[in-house]
Design an enzyme around this catalytic site. Structure first.
Site, PDB file in Angstrom:
ATOM      1  CB  SER A 234      -0.970  -0.065   1.164  1.00  0.00           C
ATOM      2  OG  SER A 234      -2.098   0.684   0.854  1.00  0.00           O
ATOM      3  CG  HIS A 376      -5.850  -2.358   1.276  1.00  0.00           C
ATOM      4  ND1 HIS A 376      -5.187  -2.006   0.129  1.00  0.00           N
ATOM      5  CD2 HIS A 376      -5.278  -1.638   2.269  1.00  0.00           C
ATOM      6  CE1 HIS A 376      -4.254  -1.116   0.418  1.00  0.00           C
ATOM      7  NE2 HIS A 376      -4.286  -0.881   1.725  1.00  0.00           N
TER       8      HIS A 376
HETATM    9  C1  GCU Z   1      -5.339   4.763   2.232  1.00  0.00           C
HETATM   10  C2  GCU Z   1      -4.776   5.542   1.053  1.00  0.00           C
HETATM   11  C3  GCU Z   1      -4.035   4.654   0.048  1.00  0.00           C
HETATM   12  C4  GCU Z   1      -3.013   3.807   0.768  1.00  0.00           C
HETATM   13  C5  GCU Z   1      -3.676   3.046   1.904  1.00  0.00           C
HETATM   14  C6  GCU Z   1      -2.716   2.224   2.764  1.00  0.00           C
HETATM   15  O1  GCU Z   1      -6.387   3.953   1.819  1.00  0.00           O
HETATM   16  O2  GCU Z   1      -5.840   6.224   0.444  1.00  0.00           O
HETATM   17  O3  GCU Z   1      -3.398   5.433  -0.950  1.00  0.00           O
HETATM   18  O4  GCU Z   1      -2.373   2.958  -0.160  1.00  0.00           O
HETATM   19  O5  GCU Z   1      -4.316   3.953   2.778  1.00  0.00           O
HETATM   20  O6  GCU Z   1      -1.555   2.560   2.862  1.00  0.00           O
HETATM   21  O7  GCU Z   1      -3.173   1.235   3.354  1.00  0.00           O
END
Ligand code: GCU
Length: 396
Positions: A234, A376
């Site tokens: 992420s 995610h």
């Molecule tokens: C949020 C953010 C993302 C990122 C994510 C994370 O959702 O909007 O861009 O990748 O956090 O780091 O889990």
């Protein structure tokens, strides 16, 4: 109690992440408007790139576009660096591994920053071993040196039992992930960066720290520093891409669920947008990047060009099927649009026209991809496949 607090913290994070999502987010493929990407085989002066030499000549210019418009400068110079072995345990993991906890201290302009590395090396090694380095953006329990806590986010035993060293550092050592305090880390060594509109910000600092760990690996006889895979999830997956683009010592780059301003194309405007990311996380990218809020088309680059900067090294980008915020299709397409640069190195593109089905990894290529079923996250499923890719590429 500890587990309860961690669970509460996770729920709070999920609520916060959801709250940041604007109502007008597009999650429908048919609503993606036509867009045209900057040509990866054109120089910054718009002349054609015909071969590897043309590409390599233009490469620093392209890197500069990413520095100036998105991630900020990457200072290479510092006064000194010191590596201290804080703790060593030769019988970690029931004797299967040696634990080394190393403090990497970097000095510049009368200031210093300490990056704490947790490293396990397999004991049944005959020579220096290849390593996986995780840029850890989640809780420190994920990189527990005692191994009382074990998570799929950093399944150290799995990696060790596959014959690799496994390492991690926490992003907060390099730059706290907070808009008010991110400067209390690497930025202290480079105060001029803080002032500059194209200066380093948090994601740049995390990538910089990964390179300092690489400096350490080059001094550790147990590690084959020519075969290090940098891994990020992420926000840290954005940093792993930036680290590998900047620092060609990383042999393989893995970017998991990295989404907007990571491995997904910005111009598709699917899931998270540049406006959303700059609003929720103003400390991640440089000041210039804010000019592109709602103006993706005006960016001189798109993320396929960042992926191309990793050529000819193997690159593995992965998604999770329920994580539309990170645009799995846009990630696959970015990889495809990076492929012409790999072609300049004689590496053929094995990617199909359309994204593969869920849980069908494409591994037999330098441009690897999978879309795991689920949410995610970074899981042992993901890691099993990172290991398979490293096995294939390092011919283990
Ligand atoms: C949020 C953010 C993302 C990122 C994510 C994370 O959702 O909007 O861009 O990748 O956090 O780091 O889990």
């Amino acid at each position: 109690m500890k587990r309860f607090l961690i669970a509460m913290a996770c729920i709070a994070c999920m609520i916060a992440a959801k709250a940041q999502r604007p109502d007008n987010t597009n999650y429908t493929e048919s609503k993606v408007l036509p867009y045209s990407l900057p040509d990866v085989l054109k120089t910054t002066k718009q002349t054609s790139i015909r071969n590897k030499a043309d590409w390599e000549l233009n490469r620093p210019e392209l890197l500069r576009l990413f520095e100036d418009n998105i991630y900020g400068q990457m200072p290479k110079r510092f006064d000194d660096i010191k590596f201290s072995l804080i703790k060593e345990d030769k019988s970690a993991m029931q004797g299967r591994a040696t634990l080394k906890q190393v403090e990497v201290e970097v000095f510049n302009q009368q200031k210093s920053v300490k990056i704490n590395l947790v490293l396990f090396v397999p004991n049944n090694r005959k020579q220096a071993v290849p390593a996986f380095l995780l840029i850890n953006n989640r809780g420190k329990e994920n990189m527990d040196p005692t191994r009382k806590e074990k998570t799929g986010f950093w399944p150290a035993e799995l990696v060790i039992d596959s014959g690799y060293a496994v390492a991690a550092f926490h992003v907060s050592d390099a730059a706290p992930d907070n808009k008010d305090t991110f400067m209390n880390g690497v930025l202290r060594l480079y105060p001029e960066q803080f002032e500059a509109a194209n200066g380093m910000r948090a994601i740049g600092a995390w990538a910089w720290a990964a390179s300092r760990i690489m400096d350490y690996f080059e001094t550790d006889a147990d590690i084959d520093a020519k075969r290090v895979t940098v891994v990020g999830h992420s926000r840290a997956g954005k940093a792993s891409l930036w680290a590998a683009a900047q620092d060609q010592r990383f042999a393989i780059c893995v970017s998991n669920c990295s989404g907007n301003t990571g491995a997904a194309l910005s111009r598709r405007n699917f899931g998270e947008s540049i406006t959303a990311i700059n609003t929720s996380f103003p400390h991640w990218f440089n000041t210039n990047y804010k000019q592109y809020n709602d103006r993706e088309q005006e960016l001189p680059v798109d993320q396929h060009m960042l992926l191309a900067l990793i050529a000819p090294r193997p690159l593995y980008v992965t998604n999770a099927s329920e994580d539309l915020w990170a645009d799995p299709t846009g990630t696959f397409l970015a990889l495809k649009h990076a492929a012409p640069v790999y072609g300049l190195y004689g590496i053929t593109n094995e990617l199909p026209a359309k994204p593969p089905k869920i849980n069908q990894p494409i591994l037999n290529t330098h441009l690897a991809y999978h879309n795991r079923e689920g949410i995610h996250d970074l899981t042992s499923y993901d890691w099993q496949h990172f290991i398979r890719l490293a096995d294939l590429r390092f011919k283990k």
